[in-house]
Design a protein around this motif. Structure first.
Motif, PDB file in Angstrom:
ATOM      1  N   TYR A 185      -0.822   1.696   0.555  1.00  9.47           N
ATOM      2  CA  TYR A 185      -1.972   2.466   0.084  1.00  9.47           C
ATOM      3  C   TYR A 185      -1.543   3.886  -0.521  1.00  9.47           C
ATOM      4  N   LEU A 186      -0.708   4.496   0.293  1.00  9.03           N
ATOM      5  CA  LEU A 186       0.030   5.692  -0.193  1.00  9.03           C
ATOM      6  C   LEU A 186       0.694   5.775  -1.606  1.00  9.03           C
ATOM      7  N   VAL A 187       1.227   4.379  -1.833  1.00  6.47           N
ATOM      8  CA  VAL A 187       1.884   4.162  -3.182  1.00  6.47           C
ATOM      9  C   VAL A 187       1.075   4.496  -4.290  1.00  6.47           C
ATOM     10  N   PRO A 188      -0.204   3.649  -4.432  1.00  2.42           N
ATOM     11  CA  PRO A 188      -1.004   4.030  -5.640  1.00  2.42           C
ATOM     12  C   PRO A 188      -1.698   5.416  -5.399  1.00  2.42           C
ATOM     13  N   PHE A 189      -2.045   5.961  -4.194  1.00  3.36           N
ATOM     14  CA  PHE A 189      -2.370   7.484  -4.127  1.00  3.36           C
ATOM     15  C   PHE A 189      -1.403   8.345  -4.721  1.00  3.36           C
ATOM     16  N   VAL A 234       6.658  -4.767  -2.412  1.00  7.17           N
ATOM     17  CA  VAL A 234       6.955  -6.075  -1.594  1.00  7.17           C
ATOM     18  C   VAL A 234       8.007  -5.670  -0.606  1.00  7.17           C
ATOM     19  N   LEU A 235       8.500  -4.546  -0.641  1.00 12.58           N
ATOM     20  CA  LEU A 235       9.709  -4.210   0.534  1.00 12.58           C
ATOM     21  C   LEU A 235       8.621  -3.809   1.646  1.00 12.58           C
ATOM     22  N   ILE A 236       7.409  -3.447   1.694  1.00 12.60           N
ATOM     23  CA  ILE A 236       6.687  -3.350   2.661  1.00 12.60           C
ATOM     24  C   ILE A 236       6.087  -4.579   3.272  1.00 12.60           C
ATOM     25  N   TYR A 237       5.927  -5.370   2.453  1.00 13.12           N
ATOM     26  CA  TYR A 237       5.601  -6.827   3.086  1.00 13.12           C
ATOM     27  C   TYR A 237       6.491  -7.556   3.767  1.00 13.12           C
ATOM     28  N   VAL A 238       7.820  -7.339   3.200  1.00 18.70           N
ATOM     29  CA  VAL A 238       9.252  -7.950   3.691  1.00 18.70           C
ATOM     30  C   VAL A 238       9.189  -7.537   5.025  1.00 18.70           C
ATOM     31  N   LEU A 239       9.077  -6.122   5.434  1.00 17.81           N
ATOM     32  CA  LEU A 239       9.366  -5.555   6.567  1.00 17.81           C
ATOM     33  C   LEU A 239       8.270  -5.936   7.754  1.00 17.81           C
ATOM     34  N   PHE A 240       7.073  -6.080   7.229  1.00 21.81           N
ATOM     35  CA  PHE A 240       5.933  -6.274   8.137  1.00 21.81           C
ATOM     36  C   PHE A 240       5.060  -7.507   7.484  1.00 21.81           C
ATOM     37  N   PHE A 264      -4.808   4.051  13.624  1.00 16.45           N
ATOM     38  CA  PHE A 264      -3.639   4.275  14.350  1.00 16.45           C
ATOM     39  C   PHE A 264      -2.565   3.072  14.791  1.00 16.45           C
ATOM     40  N   ASP A 265      -3.248   1.893  14.183  1.00 17.23           N
ATOM     41  CA  ASP A 265      -2.336   0.668  14.348  1.00 17.23           C
ATOM     42  C   ASP A 265      -2.108   0.047  13.097  1.00 17.23           C
ATOM     43  N   ASP A 266      -2.250   0.778  11.974  1.00 17.07           N
ATOM     44  CA  ASP A 266      -2.607   0.265  10.698  1.00 17.07           C
ATOM     45  C   ASP A 266      -1.367   0.926   9.672  1.00 17.07           C
ATOM     46  N   GLY A 267      -0.001   1.077  10.317  1.00  9.67           N
ATOM     47  CA  GLY A 267       0.904   1.567   9.763  1.00  9.67           C
ATOM     48  C   GLY A 267       1.197   1.104   8.376  1.00  9.67           C
ATOM     49  N   PRO A 268       1.749  -0.252   8.317  1.00 12.24           N
ATOM     50  CA  PRO A 268       2.095  -0.827   7.033  1.00 12.24           C
ATOM     51  C   PRO A 268       0.866  -0.851   5.850  1.00 12.24           C
ATOM     52  N   VAL A 303     -11.954   7.836   6.158  1.00  9.54           N
ATOM     53  CA  VAL A 303     -10.874   8.408   7.259  1.00  9.54           C
ATOM     54  C   VAL A 303      -9.692   8.272   6.401  1.00  9.54           C
ATOM     55  N   TYR A 304      -9.392   7.095   6.043  1.00 11.00           N
ATOM     56  CA  TYR A 304      -8.066   7.004   5.326  1.00 11.00           C
ATOM     57  C   TYR A 304      -7.687   8.057   4.445  1.00 11.00           C
ATOM     58  N   LEU A 305      -8.586   8.190   3.271  1.00 10.76           N
ATOM     59  CA  LEU A 305      -8.567   9.381   2.324  1.00 10.76           C
ATOM     60  C   LEU A 305      -8.355  10.540   3.056  1.00 10.76           C
ATOM     61  N   TRP A 306      -9.133  10.981   3.981  1.00  9.14           N
ATOM     62  CA  TRP A 306      -8.943  12.369   4.605  1.00  9.14           C
ATOM     63  C   TRP A 306      -7.557  12.584   5.181  1.00  9.14           C
TER      64      TRP A 306
END
Length: 377
Positions: free
Chosen positions: A219-223, A194-200, A210-214, A148-151
């Motif tokens: 995962y978009l970074v390595p993609f 690290v920035l994503i972790y600090v923010l969330f 839908f509730d998994d924004g962080p 689902v996420y990959l699609w």
């Protein structure tokens, strides 16, 4: 971008999915919550599990980004790319949700929630309720959340590629590739993580889309890095220079992760001060391991083998079926009160055998091929 196939990335994808299967077998033995558990979980198993926990899924998204960029170049347009990805991902996803996944929530409901009905009653009466049953949302995609996420990520990429003119895309990818050259390959993606972790800092992955924004940001970074590796293959020169440094940093970063888990094992609650260094060490370990594995794949695995094409094709069918096999076999092992070591050996043998049978049978039947993620003949 050149058209030369990087066999190392194929082997990395094959190895990552093989590791995923072993990881899910391990979930039967650790004290973490899962669909079915051995009667007496083993705390020490969490240490080798955590050795892969910080990078195995991100690595899958990286190699998927690389493969997606190659497919986009081959098809030559956003529309064709979106149609191809939708057919290859959504058809087996729907097949999996309807026919492959249902035994997993049924076993969890029976074993952990006191559900009293048999499987056929559950599948025909309760599974397609499109609501919650004892806190479990049904129907469910379970481990197929990755599909689902990959699609979603590939549709996002297709939309951007359709909207942004090619000259602007070329300029952007050149700038992005420049931001990853040299030592920045080790630092830039890690800083974003690290920035994503600090923010969330309190976010836990839900795999519910839908509730998994962080998690999407993570995962978009390595993609995107995987995509860049395909369109700017000169980045492999940077990987070749720094992968040994990355490997050393990955090993050093795992030391505090293992120590913390060993000190507060299982479901024991650690003090609050432990969590920030624990998560930061996991992020360092995760990204550095990915860079190290890219270097190893580029240095030693970039060569073909007679079995490579078959193994690369078998990966998706293996992924679709493996967790259902593990959960079903684990359920019977639990009911028979089988000890840990024979349980592991039986789970490993049954999963490997079942995956190969699923692939061999499915690939030989024309109408089944697209349902299990294979191209039509």
């Amino acid at each position: 971008m050149n058209s030369t196939r990087h066999y190392g990335m194929d082997w990395l994808r094959i190895g990552a999915f093989a590791l995923l299967i072993l990881y899910h077998i391990g979930m039967y033995f650790v004290p973490w919550g899962w669909h079915v558990k051995i009667a007496e979980p083993l705390d020490w198993v969490t240490i080798p599990m955590l050795a892969t926990n910080g990078w195995r899924l991100a690595l899958l998204f990286l190699v998927s980004g690389y493969a997606s960029a190659a497919l986009f170049a081959k098809l030559g347009g956003s529309g064709a790319f979106a149609r191809s990805r939708s057919a290859r991902l959504l058809v087996p996803l729907a097949f999996g949700i309807i026919f492959i996944i249902p035994p997993q929530p049924w076993i969890e409901l029976v074993g952990q929630h006191g559900y009293s009905h048999g499987f056929l009653h559950f599948w025909t009466r309760d599974y397609f309720r499109f609501g919650a049953l004892d806190g479990i949302i049904l129907p469910t995609w379970q481990h197929l959340w990755f599909v689902v996420y990959l699609w979603v990520y590939t549709m996002f990429a297709a939309l951007l590629l359709a909207l942004i003119p090619e000259p602007a895309r070329m300029k952007f990818t050149s700038i992005a590739a420049g931001a990853l050259r040299g030592w920045r390959m080790l630092v830039a993606p890690l800083v974003l993580w690290v920035l994503i972790y600090v923010l969330f800092p309190t976010h836990d992955e839900t795999h519910a889309l839908f509730d998994d924004g962080p998690s999407h940001l993570h995962y978009l970074v390595p993609f995107f890095v995987g995509w860049l590796l395909r369109v700017r293959p000169a980045l492999f020169e940077t990987v070749a220079r720094y992968w040994k440094v990355a490997l050393l940093l990955a090993l050093l970063a795992f030391v505090p992760v293992a120590w913390i888990e060993w000190t507060w094992p299982g479901n024991m609650v650690a003090p609050d001060w432990v969590f920030p260094p624990y998560h930061l060490a996991r992020l360092v370990n995760g990204w550095m391991t990915i860079v190290a594995l890219l270097g190893i794949a580029d240095r030693w695995w970039n060569r073909d083998h007679p079995k490579r094409a078959m193994l690369a094709e078998a990966v998706f069918p293996f992924y679709i079926i493996h967790q259902t096999i593990i959960v079903v076999v684990g359920w019977y092992l639990l009911r028979a009160n089988v000890a840990a070591l024979p349980s592991f050996l039986i789970l490993l043998a049954a999963t490997v055998t079942g995956c190969w049978l699923f692939y061999w049978i499915g690939r030989s039947i024309g109408w089944l091929r697209p349902l299990i993620g294979l191209q039509r003949q």
